[in-house]
Design a protein around this motif. Structure first.
Motif, PDB file in Angstrom:
ATOM      1  N   PRO A  73       0.814  -1.229   0.000  1.00  0.00           N
ATOM      2  CA  PRO A  73       0.000   0.000   0.000  1.00  0.00           C
ATOM      3  C   PRO A  73       0.843   1.273   0.000  1.00  0.00           C
ATOM      4  O   PRO A  73       0.569   2.209  -0.759  1.00  0.00           O
ATOM      5  CB  PRO A  73      -0.834  -0.121   1.275  1.00  0.00           C
ATOM      6  CG  PRO A  73      -0.900  -1.585   1.539  1.00  0.00           C
ATOM      7  CD  PRO A  73       0.428  -2.129   1.101  1.00  0.00           C
ATOM      8  N   GLY A  74       1.845   1.332   0.812  1.00  0.00           N
ATOM      9  CA  GLY A  74       2.678   2.525   0.900  1.00  0.00           C
ATOM     10  C   GLY A  74       3.496   2.783  -0.344  1.00  0.00           C
ATOM     11  O   GLY A  74       3.618   3.925  -0.798  1.00  0.00           O
ATOM     12  N   MET A  75       4.051   1.740  -0.902  1.00  0.00           N
ATOM     13  CA  MET A  75       4.835   1.905  -2.122  1.00  0.00           C
ATOM     14  C   MET A  75       3.939   2.346  -3.277  1.00  0.00           C
ATOM     15  O   MET A  75       4.314   3.223  -4.057  1.00  0.00           O
ATOM     16  CB  MET A  75       5.575   0.611  -2.474  1.00  0.00           C
ATOM     17  CG  MET A  75       6.716   0.281  -1.531  1.00  0.00           C
ATOM     18  SD  MET A  75       7.960   1.590  -1.441  1.00  0.00           S
ATOM     19  CE  MET A  75       8.519   1.642  -3.135  1.00  0.00           C
ATOM     20  N   VAL A  76       2.765   1.757  -3.380  1.00  0.00           N
ATOM     21  CA  VAL A  76       1.834   2.165  -4.432  1.00  0.00           C
ATOM     22  C   VAL A  76       1.420   3.623  -4.223  1.00  0.00           C
ATOM     23  O   VAL A  76       1.393   4.409  -5.172  1.00  0.00           O
ATOM     24  CB  VAL A  76       0.614   1.220  -4.489  1.00  0.00           C
ATOM     25  CG1 VAL A  76      -0.496   1.786  -5.356  1.00  0.00           C
ATOM     26  CG2 VAL A  76       1.039  -0.153  -5.008  1.00  0.00           C
ATOM     27  N   ALA A  77       1.140   4.000  -2.982  1.00  0.00           N
ATOM     28  CA  ALA A  77       0.765   5.385  -2.694  1.00  0.00           C
ATOM     29  C   ALA A  77       1.873   6.357  -3.078  1.00  0.00           C
ATOM     30  O   ALA A  77       1.596   7.480  -3.503  1.00  0.00           O
ATOM     31  CB  ALA A  77       0.415   5.543  -1.217  1.00  0.00           C
ATOM     32  N   SER A  78       3.117   5.933  -2.952  1.00  0.00           N
ATOM     33  CA  SER A  78       4.234   6.822  -3.300  1.00  0.00           C
ATOM     34  C   SER A  78       4.386   6.996  -4.803  1.00  0.00           C
ATOM     35  O   SER A  78       5.071   7.916  -5.250  1.00  0.00           O
ATOM     36  CB  SER A  78       5.540   6.293  -2.693  1.00  0.00           C
ATOM     37  OG  SER A  78       6.020   5.164  -3.402  1.00  0.00           O
ATOM     38  N   GLN A 105       1.807   3.671   9.350  1.00  0.00           N
ATOM     39  CA  GLN A 105       2.885   4.592   9.714  1.00  0.00           C
ATOM     40  C   GLN A 105       3.580   5.177   8.492  1.00  0.00           C
ATOM     41  O   GLN A 105       4.797   5.123   8.363  1.00  0.00           O
ATOM     42  CB  GLN A 105       3.916   3.883  10.618  1.00  0.00           C
ATOM     43  CG  GLN A 105       3.388   3.545  11.976  1.00  0.00           C
ATOM     44  CD  GLN A 105       3.166   4.774  12.846  1.00  0.00           C
ATOM     45  OE1 GLN A 105       2.998   5.886  12.377  1.00  0.00           O
ATOM     46  NE2 GLN A 105       3.149   4.574  14.142  1.00  0.00           N
ATOM     47  N   MET A 106       2.815   5.792   7.620  1.00  0.00           N
ATOM     48  CA  MET A 106       3.380   6.416   6.423  1.00  0.00           C
ATOM     49  C   MET A 106       3.947   7.791   6.759  1.00  0.00           C
ATOM     50  O   MET A 106       3.417   8.487   7.618  1.00  0.00           O
ATOM     51  CB  MET A 106       2.309   6.546   5.340  1.00  0.00           C
ATOM     52  CG  MET A 106       1.887   5.227   4.730  1.00  0.00           C
ATOM     53  SD  MET A 106       3.243   4.362   3.940  1.00  0.00           S
ATOM     54  CE  MET A 106       3.611   5.491   2.599  1.00  0.00           C
ATOM     55  N   PRO A 107       5.016   8.181   6.055  1.00  0.00           N
ATOM     56  CA  PRO A 107       5.586   9.510   6.308  1.00  0.00           C
ATOM     57  C   PRO A 107       4.654  10.608   5.789  1.00  0.00           C
ATOM     58  O   PRO A 107       3.847  10.376   4.881  1.00  0.00           O
ATOM     59  CB  PRO A 107       6.899   9.491   5.515  1.00  0.00           C
ATOM     60  CG  PRO A 107       6.691   8.472   4.451  1.00  0.00           C
ATOM     61  CD  PRO A 107       5.767   7.444   5.033  1.00  0.00           C
ATOM     62  N   ALA A 108       4.788  11.786   6.378  1.00  0.00           N
ATOM     63  CA  ALA A 108       3.982  12.927   5.957  1.00  0.00           C
ATOM     64  C   ALA A 108       4.151  13.152   4.459  1.00  0.00           C
ATOM     65  O   ALA A 108       5.257  13.067   3.929  1.00  0.00           O
ATOM     66  CB  ALA A 108       4.410  14.181   6.726  1.00  0.00           C
ATOM     67  N   ALA A 113      -4.953   5.636   3.464  1.00  0.00           N
ATOM     68  CA  ALA A 113      -6.089   5.397   4.345  1.00  0.00           C
ATOM     69  C   ALA A 113      -5.999   3.933   4.763  1.00  0.00           C
ATOM     70  O   ALA A 113      -5.794   3.061   3.922  1.00  0.00           O
ATOM     71  CB  ALA A 113      -7.399   5.665   3.613  1.00  0.00           C
ATOM     72  N   THR A 114      -6.110   3.670   6.039  1.00  0.00           N
ATOM     73  CA  THR A 114      -5.906   2.308   6.527  1.00  0.00           C
ATOM     74  C   THR A 114      -7.124   1.851   7.306  1.00  0.00           C
ATOM     75  O   THR A 114      -7.612   2.573   8.168  1.00  0.00           O
ATOM     76  CB  THR A 114      -4.656   2.247   7.435  1.00  0.00           C
ATOM     77  OG1 THR A 114      -3.554   2.845   6.751  1.00  0.00           O
ATOM     78  CG2 THR A 114      -4.310   0.814   7.789  1.00  0.00           C
ATOM     79  N   VAL A 115      -7.603   0.656   6.976  1.00  0.00           N
ATOM     80  CA  VAL A 115      -8.735   0.068   7.688  1.00  0.00           C
ATOM     81  C   VAL A 115      -8.203  -0.950   8.692  1.00  0.00           C
ATOM     82  O   VAL A 115      -7.004  -1.215   8.741  1.00  0.00           O
ATOM     83  CB  VAL A 115      -9.745  -0.578   6.710  1.00  0.00           C
ATOM     84  CG1 VAL A 115     -10.355   0.483   5.792  1.00  0.00           C
ATOM     85  CG2 VAL A 115      -9.106  -1.702   5.904  1.00  0.00           C
ATOM     86  N   GLY A 116      -9.089  -1.506   9.476  1.00  0.00           N
ATOM     87  CA  GLY A 116      -8.692  -2.484  10.481  1.00  0.00           C
ATOM     88  C   GLY A 116      -8.139  -3.760   9.863  1.00  0.00           C
ATOM     89  O   GLY A 116      -8.344  -4.060   8.682  1.00  0.00           O
ATOM     90  N   ILE A 117      -7.430  -4.502  10.683  1.00  0.00           N
ATOM     91  CA  ILE A 117      -6.819  -5.759  10.240  1.00  0.00           C
ATOM     92  C   ILE A 117      -7.889  -6.675   9.661  1.00  0.00           C
ATOM     93  O   ILE A 117      -8.892  -6.970  10.304  1.00  0.00           O
ATOM     94  CB  ILE A 117      -6.090  -6.449  11.412  1.00  0.00           C
ATOM     95  CG1 ILE A 117      -4.949  -5.561  11.921  1.00  0.00           C
ATOM     96  CG2 ILE A 117      -5.568  -7.824  10.999  1.00  0.00           C
ATOM     97  CD1 ILE A 117      -4.355  -5.995  13.255  1.00  0.00           C
TER      98      ILE A 117
END
Length: 173
Positions: A73-78, A105-108, A113-117
């Motif tokens: 998710p984070g890499m795609v968001a970047s 815990q993504m950097p500013a 957007a993160t949902v529950g496990i």
């Protein structure tokens, strides 16, 4: 078939049993989606190409599920200008907390957007709500869905009052 507006991706096919709930929500709301396995670690070039071209392919929102290190998710968001919703997938050793921490815990400057496990259903609903902000017909379907949630709770409350808590528990085992 209509052009997909939601991309649902996962790091491995083992994530599909979780991610199927996001797919089901898109189907319930008649929102076209595409589904793909895109591993941040095993197919990084595929991930980069997917993320960088998603908006050109007509996608409006990406739901990315991942377990363990959960970098997808984070890499795609970047790499994309589109909103990304991360779904932490339950992991065997840390029960998904590792996935949750990795995604949330993504950097500013690079939000996810993160949902529950394991809660891909909420990811699907959030994607639908994002699209509904600009689609009045879809917004009406979201409002109808919310109304059925409320009616369901009130039906349960009536049943609880009529039966008493012990009989209600016995009936709903």
């Amino acid at each position: 078939m209509n052009q997909p507006t939601v991309g649902i991706i996962m790091g491995s096919d083992s994530d599909l049993p979780t991610m199927k709930d996001a797919i089901a929500v898109c189907e319930e709301f008649s929102v076209p989606c595409s589904v793909a396995i895109v591993s941040a670690h095993r197919t990084p070039e595929r991930m980069v190409e997917y993320a960088q071209t998603a908006h050109q392919r007509g996608l409006k929102v990406i739901i990315a599920g991942a377990g363990g290190a959960a970098h997808l998710p984070g890499m795609v968001a970047s790499l994309t200008p589109l909103p990304v919703i991360g779904v932490p997938v339950l992991s065997r050793h840390l029960q998904g907390l590792d996935s949750l921490y990795s995604i949330v815990q993504m950097p500013a400057g690079i939000p996810v957007a993160t949902v529950g496990i394991g809660n891909a259903k909420n990811a699907g609903l959030l994607a639908v709500q994002i699209l509904a902000a600009h689609q009045p017909e879809l917004l009406e379907r979201v409002l109808d869905y919310r109304k059925t949630l409320s009616e369901s709770v009130m039906k349960k409350q009536t049943q609880l009052e009529e039966l008493g808590y012990q009989n209600y528990l016995n009936l709903n085992k």
